[in-house]
Design a protein around this motif. Structure first.
Motif, mmCIF file in Angstrom:
data_model
loop_
_atom_site.group_PDB
_atom_site.id
_atom_site.type_symbol
_atom_site.label_atom_id
_atom_site.label_comp_id
_atom_site.label_asym_id
_atom_site.label_seq_id
_atom_site.Cartn_x
_atom_site.Cartn_y
_atom_site.Cartn_z
ATOM 1 N N ALA A 291 -93.629 11.228 -57.877
ATOM 2 C CA ALA A 291 -94.060 11.710 -56.562
ATOM 3 C C ALA A 291 -92.893 12.268 -55.759
ATOM 4 C CB ALA A 291 -94.734 10.587 -55.784
ATOM 5 N N ALA A 292 -91.673 11.888 -56.122
ATOM 6 C CA ALA A 292 -90.491 12.278 -55.346
ATOM 7 C C ALA A 292 -89.938 13.629 -55.777
ATOM 8 C CB ALA A 292 -89.410 11.213 -55.495
ATOM 9 N N ASP A 293 -89.255 14.285 -54.834
ATOM 10 C CA ASP A 293 -88.533 15.531 -55.123
ATOM 11 C C ASP A 293 -87.072 15.270 -55.446
ATOM 12 O OD1 ASP A 293 -90.656 17.451 -54.634
ATOM 13 O OD2 ASP A 293 -90.468 16.923 -52.513
ATOM 14 N N VAL A 294 -86.547 14.140 -54.968
ATOM 15 C CA VAL A 294 -85.139 13.827 -55.192
ATOM 16 C C VAL A 294 -84.926 12.331 -54.979
ATOM 17 C CG1 VAL A 294 -84.422 14.222 -52.786
ATOM 18 C CG2 VAL A 294 -82.768 14.562 -54.660
ATOM 19 N N LEU A 295 -83.977 11.763 -55.726
ATOM 20 C CA LEU A 295 -83.603 10.359 -55.605
ATOM 21 C C LEU A 295 -82.244 10.277 -54.908
ATOM 22 C CD1 LEU A 295 -83.960 7.299 -56.460
ATOM 23 C CD2 LEU A 295 -82.705 7.908 -58.543
ATOM 24 N N VAL A 296 -82.134 9.395 -53.903
ATOM 25 C CA VAL A 296 -80.870 9.257 -53.163
ATOM 26 C C VAL A 296 -80.258 7.886 -53.437
ATOM 27 C CG1 VAL A 296 -79.759 9.272 -50.910
ATOM 28 C CG2 VAL A 296 -81.662 10.818 -51.362
ATOM 29 N N LEU A 297 -78.951 7.894 -53.753
ATOM 30 C CA LEU A 297 -78.181 6.669 -53.968
ATOM 31 C C LEU A 297 -77.083 6.624 -52.903
ATOM 32 C CD1 LEU A 297 -77.704 6.910 -57.863
ATOM 33 C CD2 LEU A 297 -79.598 5.873 -56.607
ATOM 34 N N PRO A 298 -77.364 6.004 -51.747
ATOM 35 C CA PRO A 298 -76.394 6.009 -50.631
ATOM 36 C C PRO A 298 -75.411 4.848 -50.692
ATOM 37 C CG PRO A 298 -78.447 5.030 -49.902
ATOM 38 C CD PRO A 298 -78.640 5.385 -51.364
ATOM 39 N N TYR A 299 -75.019 4.454 -51.891
ATOM 40 C CA TYR A 299 -74.290 3.212 -52.127
ATOM 41 C C TYR A 299 -72.922 3.190 -51.446
ATOM 42 C CZ TYR A 299 -77.744 2.506 -55.864
ATOM 43 O OH TYR A 299 -78.904 2.347 -56.582
ATOM 44 N N PHE A 339 -72.257 13.338 -51.971
ATOM 45 C CA PHE A 339 -71.908 13.331 -50.553
ATOM 46 C C PHE A 339 -70.924 12.202 -50.265
ATOM 47 C CE2 PHE A 339 -75.825 10.946 -51.170
ATOM 48 C CZ PHE A 339 -75.548 9.732 -50.542
ATOM 49 N N LYS A 340 -70.311 12.243 -49.076
ATOM 50 C CA LYS A 340 -69.336 11.234 -48.687
ATOM 51 C C LYS A 340 -70.041 9.887 -48.446
ATOM 52 C CE LYS A 340 -66.488 14.678 -46.314
ATOM 53 N NZ LYS A 340 -65.981 15.125 -44.986
ATOM 54 N N PRO A 341 -69.454 8.796 -48.919
ATOM 55 C CA PRO A 341 -70.078 7.487 -48.697
ATOM 56 C C PRO A 341 -69.989 7.062 -47.232
ATOM 57 C CG PRO A 341 -67.931 7.228 -49.754
ATOM 58 C CD PRO A 341 -68.228 8.699 -49.733
ATOM 59 N N GLU A 342 -70.978 6.273 -46.818
ATOM 60 C CA GLU A 342 -71.026 5.700 -45.471
ATOM 61 C C GLU A 342 -70.947 6.782 -44.389
ATOM 62 O OE1 GLU A 342 -68.700 2.048 -44.972
ATOM 63 O OE2 GLU A 342 -68.264 2.108 -47.142
ATOM 64 N N ASP A 343 -71.551 7.929 -44.656
ATOM 65 C CA ASP A 343 -71.503 9.073 -43.736
ATOM 66 C C ASP A 343 -72.889 9.687 -43.616
ATOM 67 O OD1 ASP A 343 -71.087 11.483 -42.396
ATOM 68 O OD2 ASP A 343 -69.142 11.849 -43.358
ATOM 69 N N PRO A 344 -73.711 9.207 -42.658
ATOM 70 C CA PRO A 344 -75.083 9.725 -42.523
ATOM 71 C C PRO A 344 -75.136 11.233 -42.323
ATOM 72 C CG PRO A 344 -74.799 7.726 -41.219
ATOM 73 C CD PRO A 344 -73.429 8.121 -41.704
ATOM 74 N N ALA A 345 -74.160 11.796 -41.595
ATOM 75 C CA ALA A 345 -74.173 13.236 -41.338
ATOM 76 C C ALA A 345 -73.989 14.026 -42.627
ATOM 77 C CB ALA A 345 -73.075 13.594 -40.335
ATOM 78 N N ASP A 346 -73.058 13.590 -43.474
ATOM 79 C CA ASP A 346 -72.846 14.308 -44.738
ATOM 80 C C ASP A 346 -74.013 14.078 -45.689
ATOM 81 O OD1 ASP A 346 -70.966 16.052 -46.098
ATOM 82 O OD2 ASP A 346 -70.742 14.444 -47.560
ATOM 83 N N LEU A 347 -74.616 12.907 -45.632
ATOM 84 C CA LEU A 347 -75.802 12.644 -46.447
ATOM 85 C C LEU A 347 -76.935 13.586 -46.028
ATOM 86 C CD1 LEU A 347 -77.225 9.065 -47.215
ATOM 87 C CD2 LEU A 347 -78.576 11.142 -47.277
ATOM 88 N N ALA A 348 -77.127 13.744 -44.710
ATOM 89 C CA ALA A 348 -78.162 14.654 -44.213
ATOM 90 C C ALA A 348 -77.900 16.080 -44.676
ATOM 91 C CB ALA A 348 -78.223 14.581 -42.687
#
Length: 412
Positions: A291-299, A339-348
């Motif tokens: 069902a998903a378009d992408v999987l995110v690993l924000p570890y 993306f950069k870890p622990e960085d919501p802006a870069d994750l977005a």
């Protein structure tokens, strides 16, 4: 040394009673190469494939239901150890391959290891994490001492990345010749049927056209889910065409999870986040990945992730934080983005970049290529062969009364 068959190799595979996906993949690969196995497992691991002609499934752990009384848990664990110790005294296999320790890890790392060695067993250990307690912010001197003892008592240690090998050498003084780097085998225990992405979305009530982001797996502080929810809330607050799916069980982190749950309560009510905060069975897993378009690993901290390869097994692109060795498993623009870890802006920004990319635009055709990429680089056939090679060399050294040391040649 390379061998084509494990026909004369008998192994006790000690699973710790969990992680069916890894135990299943490795066991079936070893059997396909002629090895015979005693699989030490539990009700959770039992399956038809573990009852073949070359597999002796020993259900020493039995029921692992967590919602039982404390006395019941204690008696169950003690009974398991009694069964295990009894088994070891008469077991046919010389090689004992430990995939996971049991509940009393300090005992497993020290006295139980010494018991195996006293009975002449050759011990292979798969270290999925070099120091899990450090990852979980629970490290201690006692933890490091017992880890060091287990690593030094093991005849051979498998890890999944070169970084893990380096850390084993530097932090625990393990000889490089006793360490082998093997791929993390792609999950082949979860059903992958003819279910289409469209039908999967229908089952979850997701309207056509929504851009669907998935977080999947056990929820724990080191996995950084708060950075994903923060990115989603900050960057896509006015985007009704974006949906975040959070599917996983909060594992021993009640206060952490309660804070996240409270922070997303408004999005849950508005239907911008779809939440299933419970254990996801293997039979249900397929629905979420298709069902998903992408999987995110924000570890925040990890060496390698089985969830990443589970996503690849369904042809799902990955957005991963640049921690551990995750970056090494992603081809930018082809299988995902970093993306950069622990960085919501870069994750977005990574989420936005993905949904603007050719990878997303051609997702239906790219899924098969991602599956093929994962199969080439993380085949259980490769893992099984490397494992058989190590077993064979240990048996050769035993028969010739040689002992591996820091001056001997690499096993693989």
């Amino acid at each position: 040394m390379t061998v084509d068959s494990g026909s004369e190799i008998s192994v006790a595979l000690l699973t710790g009673g969990g992680d069916k996906h890894y135990a299943f993949g490795l066991a079936t690969a070893l059997v396909s190469k002629g090895a015979s196995l005693d699989v030490i497992g539990s009700d959770d691991l039992d399956c038809p494939e573990f009852h073949g002609s070359r597999v002796n499934f020993l259900n020493l752990r039995g029921d692992q239901e967590t919602k039982v009384s404390f006395p019941k848990k204690v008696s169950r664990i003690l009974l398991y150890y009694a069964r295990l110790i009894s088994y070891v005294t008469t077991a046919k296999p010389i090689i004992f391959h430990i995939l996971w320790n049991n509940k009393f890890e300090l005992f497993d790392r020290t006295l139980l290891m010494l018991y195996y060695k006293a009975l002449g067993r050759k011990i292979v250990l798969t270290a999925h994490n070099v120091n899990r307690s450090r990852r979980d912010s629970k490290d201690s001197l006692l933890n490091r001492i017992t880890l060091r003892i287990q690593y030094r008592l093991a005849d051979y240690v498998f890890v999944h990345t070169e970084k893990m090998k380096t850390d084993l050498i530097q932090e625990f003084d393990v000889y490089a010749t006793r360490i082998g780097v093997i791929p993390y085998g792609i999950n082949n225990a979860v059903p992958n049927t003819e279910l289409s992405p469209l039908e999967a979305r229908r089952r979850l009530g997701i309207p056509p056209g929504q851009k669907t982001v998935l977080f999947f797996g056990n929820i724990a502080p080191y996995k950084g889910l708060e950075y994903l929810t923060s990115a989603f809330q900050q960057a896509f607050v006015n985007r009704d065409d974006y949906l975040l799916i959070v599917a996983g069980w909060p594992k021993n982190c009640e206060s952490y999870w309660n804070a996240i749950r409270q922070s997303i309560s408004g999005d849950l009510q508005k239907g911008r986040i779809l939440l299933k905060d419970e254990y996801i069975s293997d039979e249900e897993t397929e629905v979420y990945f298709k069902a998903a378009d992408v999987l995110v690993l924000p570890y925040r901290y990890i060496y390698q992730s089985g969830v990443l390869f589970l996503g690849y097994s369904f042809g799902l692109p990955i957005l991963a934080a640049d921690v551990g060795s995750l970056k090494e498993e992603i081809i930018e623009g082809e299988t995902g983005f970093v993306f950069k870890p622990e960085d919501p802006a870069d994750l977005a920004r990574a989420i936005d970049r993905y949904f603007s990319s050719d990878l997303f635009a051609n997702l239906s055709s790219r899924r098969q290529k991602i599956e093929e990429f994962a199969t080439r680089h993380h085949s259980w056939d490769v893992v099984g062969q490397l494992t058989i090679n190590a077993y064979s060399e240990l048996l050769r050294l035993r028969s010739s009364r040689e002992l591996p040391n820091h001056e001997s040649s690499n096993l693989l």
